[in-house]
Structures are given as structure tokens and as C-alpha cells.
Design a protein around this motif. Structure first.
Motif, PDB file in Angstrom:
ATOM      1  N   LEU A  14       0.809  -1.014   0.040  1.00  0.00           N
ATOM      2  CA  LEU A  14      -0.025   0.185  -0.013  1.00  0.00           C
ATOM      3  C   LEU A  14       0.872   1.198  -0.016  1.00  0.00           C
ATOM      4  O   LEU A  14       1.957   1.137   0.715  1.00  0.00           O
ATOM      5  N   VAL A  15       0.417   2.215  -0.699  1.00  0.00           N
ATOM      6  CA  VAL A  15       1.210   3.512  -0.876  1.00  0.00           C
ATOM      7  C   VAL A  15       0.087   4.681  -0.638  1.00  0.00           C
ATOM      8  O   VAL A  15      -1.226   4.823  -0.790  1.00  0.00           O
ATOM      9  N   ARG A  16       0.731   5.604   0.317  1.00  0.00           N
ATOM     10  CA  ARG A  16      -0.090   6.622   0.788  1.00  0.00           C
ATOM     11  C   ARG A  16       0.142   7.970  -0.250  1.00  0.00           C
ATOM     12  O   ARG A  16       1.146   8.496  -0.313  1.00  0.00           O
ATOM     13  N   PHE A  17      -0.965   8.527  -0.631  1.00  0.00           N
ATOM     14  CA  PHE A  17      -0.886   9.656  -1.595  1.00  0.00           C
ATOM     15  C   PHE A  17      -2.046  11.010  -0.957  1.00  0.00           C
ATOM     16  O   PHE A  17      -2.937  10.392  -0.296  1.00  0.00           O
ATOM     17  N   ALA A  18      -1.366  11.948  -0.718  1.00  0.00           N
ATOM     18  CA  ALA A  18      -1.892  13.017  -0.194  1.00  0.00           C
ATOM     19  C   ALA A  18      -2.678  13.964  -1.165  1.00  0.00           C
ATOM     20  O   ALA A  18      -2.283  14.354  -2.292  1.00  0.00           O
ATOM     21  N   PHE A  19      -3.972  14.121  -0.838  1.00  0.00           N
ATOM     22  CA  PHE A  19      -4.794  14.845  -1.942  1.00  0.00           C
ATOM     23  C   PHE A  19      -5.187  16.301  -1.260  1.00  0.00           C
ATOM     24  O   PHE A  19      -5.935  16.988  -2.053  1.00  0.00           O
ATOM     25  N   CYS A  20      -4.499  16.795  -0.323  1.00  0.00           N
ATOM     26  CA  CYS A  20      -4.737  18.126   0.407  1.00  0.00           C
ATOM     27  C   CYS A  20      -3.969  19.179  -0.539  1.00  0.00           C
ATOM     28  O   CYS A  20      -3.231  19.888   0.038  1.00  0.00           O
ATOM     29  N   LYS A  21      -4.019  19.094  -1.832  1.00  0.00           N
ATOM     30  CA  LYS A  21      -3.286  19.703  -2.620  1.00  0.00           C
ATOM     31  C   LYS A  21      -4.060  20.597  -3.651  1.00  0.00           C
ATOM     32  O   LYS A  21      -4.974  20.325  -4.006  1.00  0.00           O
ATOM     33  N   ARG A  22      -3.393  21.527  -4.261  1.00  0.00           N
ATOM     34  CA  ARG A  22      -4.211  22.092  -5.371  1.00  0.00           C
ATOM     35  C   ARG A  22      -4.583  21.237  -6.595  1.00  0.00           C
ATOM     36  O   ARG A  22      -3.882  20.389  -6.817  1.00  0.00           O
ATOM     37  N   LEU A  23      -5.622  21.610  -7.091  1.00  0.00           N
ATOM     38  CA  LEU A  23      -5.945  20.372  -8.233  1.00  0.00           C
ATOM     39  C   LEU A  23      -4.995  20.508  -9.425  1.00  0.00           C
ATOM     40  O   LEU A  23      -4.913  19.386  -9.901  1.00  0.00           O
ATOM     41  N   SER A  24      -4.427  21.616  -9.621  1.00  0.00           N
ATOM     42  CA  SER A  24      -3.434  21.532 -10.778  1.00  0.00           C
ATOM     43  C   SER A  24      -2.304  20.707 -10.388  1.00  0.00           C
ATOM     44  O   SER A  24      -1.610  19.894 -11.080  1.00  0.00           O
ATOM     45  N   THR A  25      -1.808  20.644  -8.945  1.00  0.00           N
ATOM     46  CA  THR A  25      -0.786  19.792  -8.414  1.00  0.00           C
ATOM     47  C   THR A  25      -1.108  18.391  -8.708  1.00  0.00           C
ATOM     48  O   THR A  25      -0.771  17.671  -9.036  1.00  0.00           O
ATOM     49  N   LEU A  26      -2.476  18.030  -8.139  1.00  0.00           N
ATOM     50  CA  LEU A  26      -2.779  16.710  -8.538  1.00  0.00           C
ATOM     51  C   LEU A  26      -3.042  16.174  -9.626  1.00  0.00           C
ATOM     52  O   LEU A  26      -2.501  15.079 -10.267  1.00  0.00           O
ATOM     53  N   GLU A  27      -3.271  17.079 -10.643  1.00  0.00           N
ATOM     54  CA  GLU A  27      -3.280  16.729 -12.188  1.00  0.00           C
ATOM     55  C   GLU A  27      -2.146  16.579 -12.649  1.00  0.00           C
ATOM     56  O   GLU A  27      -1.983  15.568 -13.585  1.00  0.00           O
ATOM     57  N   GLU A  28      -1.040  17.230 -12.350  1.00  0.00           N
ATOM     58  CA  GLU A  28       0.306  16.984 -12.844  1.00  0.00           C
ATOM     59  C   GLU A  28       0.758  15.813 -12.274  1.00  0.00           C
ATOM     60  O   GLU A  28       1.478  15.024 -13.092  1.00  0.00           O
ATOM     61  N   GLY A  29       0.625  15.233 -11.108  1.00  0.00           N
ATOM     62  CA  GLY A  29       1.041  14.177 -10.423  1.00  0.00           C
ATOM     63  C   GLY A  29       0.204  12.966 -11.304  1.00  0.00           C
ATOM     64  O   GLY A  29       0.996  11.837 -11.534  1.00  0.00           O
ATOM     65  N   ILE A  30      -1.039  12.890 -11.600  1.00  0.00           N
ATOM     66  CA  ILE A  30      -1.666  11.894 -12.258  1.00  0.00           C
ATOM     67  C   ILE A  30      -1.253  11.941 -13.438  1.00  0.00           C
ATOM     68  O   ILE A  30      -0.982  10.726 -14.070  1.00  0.00           O
TER      69      ILE A  30
END
Length: 447
Positions: A420-436
Motif C-alpha cells: 500500500l502507498v499513501r497519496f495526499a490529496f490536500c493539494k491544489r487541483l493543478s498539483t494533483l493533475e500534474e502528478g496524475i
């Protein structure tokens, strides 16, 4: 993106998610080493302390220019009006407290605000003069509680994965931390397994709801059972409730499936339980380090015996501002929960597109993703690959478990928590989109 790792484990910029420390904390003679080993930050071979997994992951993100979905801090500031209240208190003592020591129990105005908040949201009546204590973040409240009640040679039970300070403080107290696994995909607490783990040596139950890192919100029935166990076996409950204001909506805007209830709302809890809260999580101001602990006057007084010799007091201006926020959050709690819910849904969809199997957290900042279908790597090796080659930083969940026990388990048994790997989503949507985008475009070629 293939930079060599620094040789020194003391280097705070070490980009490795973790070397696997396997020392039993209680086998180590020095308190500092026991504490580090309890949090999986002791390098036995080098006889030195590693930074926390969160620091190491952030260092990996910086070293490899990776999107940081590891460390659980928001990448936006808390509400402006709250920050302005703190700034005014700092610069104009006539509008708030002075910049000298706050009382050891905390500013009366904040203790009163915490008590009023518990009464308003949960029907829990607290005397702010004796049943509420302000702490330097929830971390200090956790430390003081465990050091107050985890007697040397005793056992402390918790569900795992768990917040790493639980292990550090239990080991520092000379107690053994015993974990009861939360199993995916739902990660619901098995209360029968919890009671089965109780022995004559057990001194405490460490609960965490809403839970970090799974996002599970305990039901009223689960909390009632925990209180019954504590009363039957003469145990103290420390309930970490720092994500209480971060219960999220269901998929596509549905209502939250399970509302948060404080352990203190359970009949009989007053005799055995304390609850811990955090302004850092509630208001997205993690650097302010303002927390609180609530419970009966007797239990709070005993914990004060430890707490007042840790920091004594801190941050009167921050305490003052938090009191204003608890009295009237100006809609921030609802707005923040809605924003986090949208971010969770975006990351959940993105992780699925990358081939991972994420849970859908009901609260908090994090999603746990099962990597077993896309790789034979364990979580530590996968997180190293993710940071160095994909450009995304995340947390291996095994670092939030009782590592020395897992290290000596029969390999044939397997350990799902190491996939299992933990990912934080308490970020700007643009940051999440770049990571995705990086994971979707780069991961397949690497696995």
C-alpha cells in the motif's frame, strides 16, 4: 532523475523513502534510540536517527523535482481572516493576549471555545477550567498522554497503519506498541480482534478517528465497544480526533456516509478516555501547532503532570486567533471539506487510470492505493521508483506500521500493508493533475 543517494543516513536531504530499520525498540538501551526505532527512524547499522518518513519523502520530492503527494500539509494557506486575527494579536496586545507566556492550560478564551465546540457539535459538556488543556499541536497532546499512562513494561494497543508518533512515544515510555491491522479495501476496525489482543500487560488503547491514513470514520457502535473494552480491562483510551472537521462527502457530492462522533460522546467514556483535536488540521494552518486535549478533570490533570514540563505553553496569538475561528468559522469548515472531497475524487480517478487500486477515504487528507496488481515491488521500492523515475513522491504505508515485527514475519505469510502507498490529496487541483499525468504517462513503461 537517477541521482545517486547520499551515503550518510543523517543527511536531511536523503531522498530515499527509507532504509528498513528492524530493531525492536525495547531492545535498545538509550531512550533516544528507542523513540526513533518506535517510529521506524533508527538506523541500527549506523547507530543514528533518520529524519521522519515525511521529511525523507519531501526531500525526495525536492531532489528529483517530483510532485509532492507524500507529506500531508495543504499547499494553500489557511483562511485570511484567521491569519489576520493572529497578526493583530501579535502586533496589538490591546486587541488580544500579550506575547508573554500563556497559562499552562492555555488561554481561557480558547479553552472556552473548545468546550463550546464540543457541546455544539457533539453534545459533550466540558468544564473549560479543568477539562480542556491547550497543547503545542496535537503531537504534544499525544506525547503527554502516552507518557502519562503507558507504564514501563506495559503494552499499548492501536490499529495499524498508524501515526508514527504513537510508536515513538510508546517506546520512550518503555511500553510495547501492539498493532491490530486494518484490512482493505474498507479498513474497518475489527473490535473483536482489538479485545483479543488485550493482555494483563495492556495499559492503553490508542484510537484514531477519523483515521490517519485510511480515512476511516469509526461508527458509534465501534466507539461504544472500545469504551466497553477499556472499562472492562481498566485501560485508558487516547482518541486522536484531529481530522474531526475533515469528514468528506460521498462520491459525486453525496452526503458523508458516516459522521464523526467524539469518543467523549459515548456513555461511560468520561472515566476512561481523552480526546485530542488540532487547529492545524481543522483550519489548514499546520505550522501554528495549536492543539487541545479534553477529558475528565482527573485524567487531564494527570496528563498535565507531563505536558507542563514539555513546552509549558506556546503561541498566545495563535491560540487567540483559533478561539475566534472556533466561535465562528465563517463557513470555512464546510468549504474546506467540499474542496477536499473534490480533490479526493480527482486523485481517486487518476490513481485508477494509472492502474492502482485506491480506497475512497471518508475523511482526512489521504488515499491508500494497492499496488499489487501492477508490480511485484514492495511499497518502499515502489515509492523510490515513483520519486526518482516518475516524478511523484508518496509514502510507503509499511513505514506507518510496527516494522520490526513485519521484518521477522514468515515471508510465506505475506503482508498486505507492504503493498500500500499513501497519496495526499490536500493539494491544489493543478498539483494533483500534474502528478496524475506523470503516473499515467510514465509508470507503464517502468513496470
Amino acid at each position: 532523475m537517477n541521482a545517486m543517494l547520499p551515503k550518510s543516513p543523517q543527511d536531511h536531504m536523503t531522498p530515499a523513502p527509507a532504509a528498513r530499520p528492524a530493531a525492536d525498540p525495547l531492545s535498545l538501551p538509550s531512550p533516544w534510540a528507542r523513540s526513533a526505532a518506535g517510529a521506524n527512524t533508527f538506523d541500527h547499522d549506523a547507530d543514528t536517527v533518520l529524519p521522519t518518513i515525511y521529511e525523507r519523502t519531501t526531500a525526495a520530492a525536492l531532489a528529483h523535482e517530483a510532485v509532492n503527494l507524500g507529506q500531508g500539509f495543504p499547499d494553500q494557506e489557511g483562511p485570511e481572516w484567521l491569519r489576520q486575527a493572529a497578526a493583530q494579536a501579535l502586533t496589538d496586545p490591546t486587541s488580544g493576549p500579550s506575547n508573554q507566556y500563556a497559562p499552562g492550560l492555555g488561554l481561557p478564551v480558547l479553552r472556552e471555545a473548545v468546550a463550546e465546540d464540543h457541546l455544539r457539535r457533539g453534545g459533550v459538556s466540558l468544564d473549560p477550567s479543568s477539562e480542556v488543556m491547550i497543547t503545542t499541536g496535537a503531537t504534544e497532546a499525544i506525547a503527554a498522554s502516552i507518557l502519562a499512562f503507558a507504564s514501563p513494561g506495559s503494552q499499548v494497543l492501536t490499529f495499524e497503519p498508524h501515526y508514527d508518533s504513537y510508536g515513538a512515544m510508546a517506546a520512550l515510555a518503555g511500553a510495547e506498541l501492539v498493532g491490530v491491522p486494518l484490512r482493505g479495501p474498507e479498513f474497518r476496525p475489527d473490535m473483536d480482534a482489538l479485545e483479543a489482543a488485550v493482555t494483563e500487560q495492556t495499559s492503553m488503547l490508542l484510537l484514531n478517528t477519523p483515521h490517519n491514513p485510511t480515512g476511516t470514520v469509526f461508527t458509534e457502535q465501534e466507539l461504544r465497544r472500545a469504551v466497553e473494552i477499556a472499562r472492562r480491562h481498566d485501560l485508558v483510551i487516547m482518541c486522536d480526533e484531529v481530522y474531526e472537521q475533515l469528514v468528506l462527502t460521498g462520491p459525486e457530492g453525496e452526503a458523508a456516509p458516516q459522521p464523526h462522533r467524539s469518543v467523549l460522546s459515548v456513555p461511560g467514556a468520561a472515566e476512561v478516555a481523552v480526546a485530542i483535536g488540532s487547529a492545524g488540521k481543522s483550519f489548514s494552518v499546520t505550522g501554528w501547532k495549536v492543539g487541545w486535549l479534553c477529558g475528565s478533570a482527573e485524567l487531564v490533570n494527570r496528563i498535565r503532570g507531563v505536558k507542563q514540563f514539555l513546552t509549558f505553553s506556546s503561541g498566545p496569538a495563535f491560540q487567540w486567533a483559533v478561539a475566534q475561528g472556533l466561535q465562528d468559522d465563517r463557513g470555512f469548515f464546510a468549504e474546506n471539506a467540499a474542496s477536499l472531497s473534490a480533490a479526493r475524487d480527482l486523485l481517486h480517478s487518476g490513481l485508477q487510470s494509472a492502474g492502482l487500486r485506491p480506497n475512497r477515504a471518508a475523511s482526512g487528507y489521504f488515499l491508500l492505493a494497492d499496488i499489487s496488481e501492477i508490480t511485484a515491488l514492495d511499497d518502499v521500492a515502489f515509492c523510490r521508483l515513483l520519486a526518482e523515475e516518475v516524478g511523484v513522491a508518496a509514502i510507503p504505508v509499511s513505514s506507518l506500521t510496527i516494522r520490526h515485527r513485519a521484518e521477522h514475519r514468515d515471508p510465506a505469510e505475506g503482508d498486505p500493508l507492504q503493498k500500500l502507498v499513501r497519496f495526499a490529496f490536500c493539494k491544489r487541483l493543478s498539483t494533483l493533475e500534474e502528478g496524475i499525468d506523470r503516473m499515467v504517462s510514465r509508470l507503464p513503461a517502468l513496470l
